[in-house]
Design an enzyme around this catalytic site. Structure first.
Site, PDB file in Angstrom:
ATOM      1  N   CYS A 190      -5.928   8.563   8.669  1.00  0.00           N
ATOM      2  CA  CYS A 190      -5.999   7.981  10.013  1.00  0.00           C
ATOM      3  C   CYS A 190      -5.641   9.008  11.085  1.00  0.00           C
ATOM      4  CB  CYS A 190      -5.043   6.794  10.137  1.00  0.00           C
ATOM      5  SG  CYS A 190      -5.706   5.248   9.523  1.00  0.00           S
TER       6      CYS A 190
ATOM      7  N   ARG B 202      -9.012   0.116   4.183  1.00  0.00           N
ATOM      8  CA  ARG B 202      -8.090   1.056   3.543  1.00  0.00           C
ATOM      9  C   ARG B 202      -6.746   0.398   3.225  1.00  0.00           C
ATOM     10  NH1 ARG B 202      -6.302   4.925   6.924  1.00  0.00           N
ATOM     11  NH2 ARG B 202      -5.065   5.551   5.148  1.00  0.00           N
TER      12      ARG B 202
ATOM     13  N   LYS C 298       0.835  -1.212   0.000  1.00  0.00           N
ATOM     14  CA  LYS C 298       0.000   0.000   0.000  1.00  0.00           C
ATOM     15  C   LYS C 298       0.864   1.254   0.000  1.00  0.00           C
ATOM     16  CE  LYS C 298      -2.747   2.508   3.476  1.00  0.00           C
ATOM     17  NZ  LYS C 298      -1.725   3.473   3.939  1.00  0.00           N
ATOM     18  N   ASN C 299       1.879   1.272   0.874  1.00  0.00           N
ATOM     19  CA  ASN C 299       2.689   2.481   1.033  1.00  0.00           C
ATOM     20  C   ASN C 299       3.697   2.686  -0.091  1.00  0.00           C
ATOM     21  OD1 ASN C 299       1.354   3.192   3.380  1.00  0.00           O
ATOM     22  ND2 ASN C 299       2.800   2.138   4.713  1.00  0.00           N
TER      23      ASN C 299
ATOM     24  N   ARG D  63       0.983  14.794  12.223  1.00  0.00           N
ATOM     25  CA  ARG D  63       1.703  14.621  10.958  1.00  0.00           C
ATOM     26  C   ARG D  63       1.701  15.909  10.113  1.00  0.00           C
ATOM     27  NH1 ARG D  63      -0.146   9.025   8.343  1.00  0.00           N
ATOM     28  NH2 ARG D  63      -2.232   9.741   8.777  1.00  0.00           N
TER      29      ARG D  63
ATOM     30  N   ASP E 194       4.026   1.041  12.058  1.00  0.00           N
ATOM     31  CA  ASP E 194       2.832   0.397  11.515  1.00  0.00           C
ATOM     32  C   ASP E 194       2.649  -1.039  11.992  1.00  0.00           C
ATOM     33  OD1 ASP E 194       1.941   2.604  10.185  1.00  0.00           O
ATOM     34  OD2 ASP E 194       2.458   1.926   8.177  1.00  0.00           O
TER      35      ASP E 194
END
Length: 419
Positions: free
Chosen positions: A117, A397, A22-23, A122, A305
């Site tokens: 999220c 997600r 995903k990232n 951030r 994560d």
């Protein structure tokens, strides 16, 4: 409304294949805006965040086609819009990653402040610092951010923190800037390396990804390419912890073991047997898991994560464990939910102290963010009775068909619609 229901399950057994990261997929999709020819991406995970990013690209004038499972074709030749819609940006923070490509390709970009999220503030100041260093004028007003430049000019940029998103955005912006850009204290994650490899296939000249210094020599134009997304190290880690927490025996396929060294090391320290075999890892759980201490750090440290999933494991490890979170300030939002299931956890600033207990108990809980949701599924696999997880849109997600893939390993898990 949908919920995920998890019953106490037998030890997980079998094989599971990890999807594309995903990232990695999200910044590479954003970077596709830089190319003027066809781009084919393989192993793109079928998750909500990817759907949203594809919507973002289409809204900017790119053509995006889903050719097959995991196969996406993008053509940004006729890119014609520099404004990212509020409704899309509000759904996902990673939408911010289109700013760098738009700025260097069209000379301007405008967006609302990002959503995503709720794991911390951030701030995007490092992204904007990078754009300013490259010669852009940056304006922020009424919740919107704009950046403008006739042509970006390469410069030396030092990041106060090795932010993954800022490193990626600056790399993309600098790819077609005039002259050379050097990013110092850059993030070193594998996803940064994957982005570099993709951009270089398009014709960029970037070196150093995977180290703290990245050098980018700007080029006039980028073309097209085919590229396979690297495996998702967080998804791999999640299934590895699932095998460990249930005392199972699971082979996790399509992994790059060098990307998950900290997870492997901590699982071994807890008493889990790990057998590495090329692109797969076999995880064999133990009836007697030991407490371990974990401190999250930027790569190559233990990934933030994976902290929530690992904490689920530590709730049933013998002894007292400490998890120290150094990356995001709100990473412990799942703790109250685990405590509802009987976990013995105390928060002291950036530390969580976990005293292992014999059994968790099923409860009604809710996912506060993506990885918290995964942690609650893991806890549910060993909890007596039934665990009902709400707010599962967070889980969707980042994980492809998570309940179906757990069922293949023997888990008692299902998705239900309730009034």
């Amino acid at each position: 409304m949908e919920i995920i229901v998890v019953e106490k399950s037998p030890p997980l057994k079998g094989n599971v294949r990890v999807n594309g990261a995903k990232n990695s997929a999200l910044p590479i999709l954003a970077a596709s805006l830089l190319g003027t020819e066809d781009i084919i991406l393989e192993d793109v995970p079928k998750i909500k965040d990817v759907e949203i990013m594809c919507e973002v690209l289409r809204s900017l004038g790119a053509k995006v086609e889903v050719l097959d499972e995991g196969l996406i074709k993008i053509n940004s030749k006729d890119l014609n819009n520099h404004i990212t819609r509020y409704d899309l940006m509000n759904k996902m923070r990673a939408s911010l990653l289109v700013m760098g490509p738009l700025l260097t390709r069209l000379g301007k970009t405008k967006s609302s402040l990002p959503g995503g999220c709720a794991i911390g503030t951030r701030p995007i100041d490092l992204h904007l610092k990078g754009f300013k260093a490259l010669g852009a004028t940056v304006e922020t007003e009424h919740g919107n951010i704009g950046a403008y430049a006739e042509r970006l000019i390469g410069d030396k940029i030092y990041l106060d923190f090795p932010s993954v998103g800022a490193t990626e955005n600056i790399m993309m912006a600098a790819a077609m800037a005039k002259g050379e850009t050097i990013i110092d204290n850059a993030a070193m994650e594998p996803e940064i390396v994957d982005l570099q490899n993709f951009l270089n296939k398009l014709g960029a000249n970037i070196k150093g990804a995977g180290t703290s210094t990245i050098k980018i020599k700007g080029v006039e134009k980028l073309g097209g390419a085919s590229h396979q997304i690297i495996p998702d190290r967080i998804e791999a880690g999640t299934f590895m912890v699932a095998a460990a927490i249930t005392g199972g025996d699971v082979v996790v396929d399509n992994v790059i073991t060098s990307h998950i060294k900290p997870v492997i090391a901590k699982l071994k320290e807890a008493g889990v047997e790990i057998i590495e075999n090329g692109e797969s890892v076999r995880v064999i759980g133990s009836n007697k898991l030991k407490a371990v201490d974990v401190k999250t750090l930027p790569y190559p440290g233990f990934p933030t994560d994976m902290a929530a999933q690992f904490m689920a494991l530590l709730t049933v490890c013998e002894g007292t464990s400490v998890v120290i979170e150094t990356v995001f300030e709100n990473r412990f939002m799942h703790v109250d939910e685990l405590k509802r299931m009987g976990a013995d956890i105390k928060i002291d600033g950036k530390s969580a102290i976990i005293r292992g207990i014999d059994n968790l108990t099923g409860a009604q809980v809710k996912a506060s963010d993506l990885r918290a949701g995964a942690a609650l599924i893991l806890a549910g696999l060993i909890a007596d009775g039934s665990t009902e997880i709400d707010n599962i849109h967070h889980i969707d997600r980042g994980y492809v068909d998570i309940e179906g893939r757990f069922r293949q390993l023997g888990a008692k898990i299902s998705r239900r619609t309730i009034e």
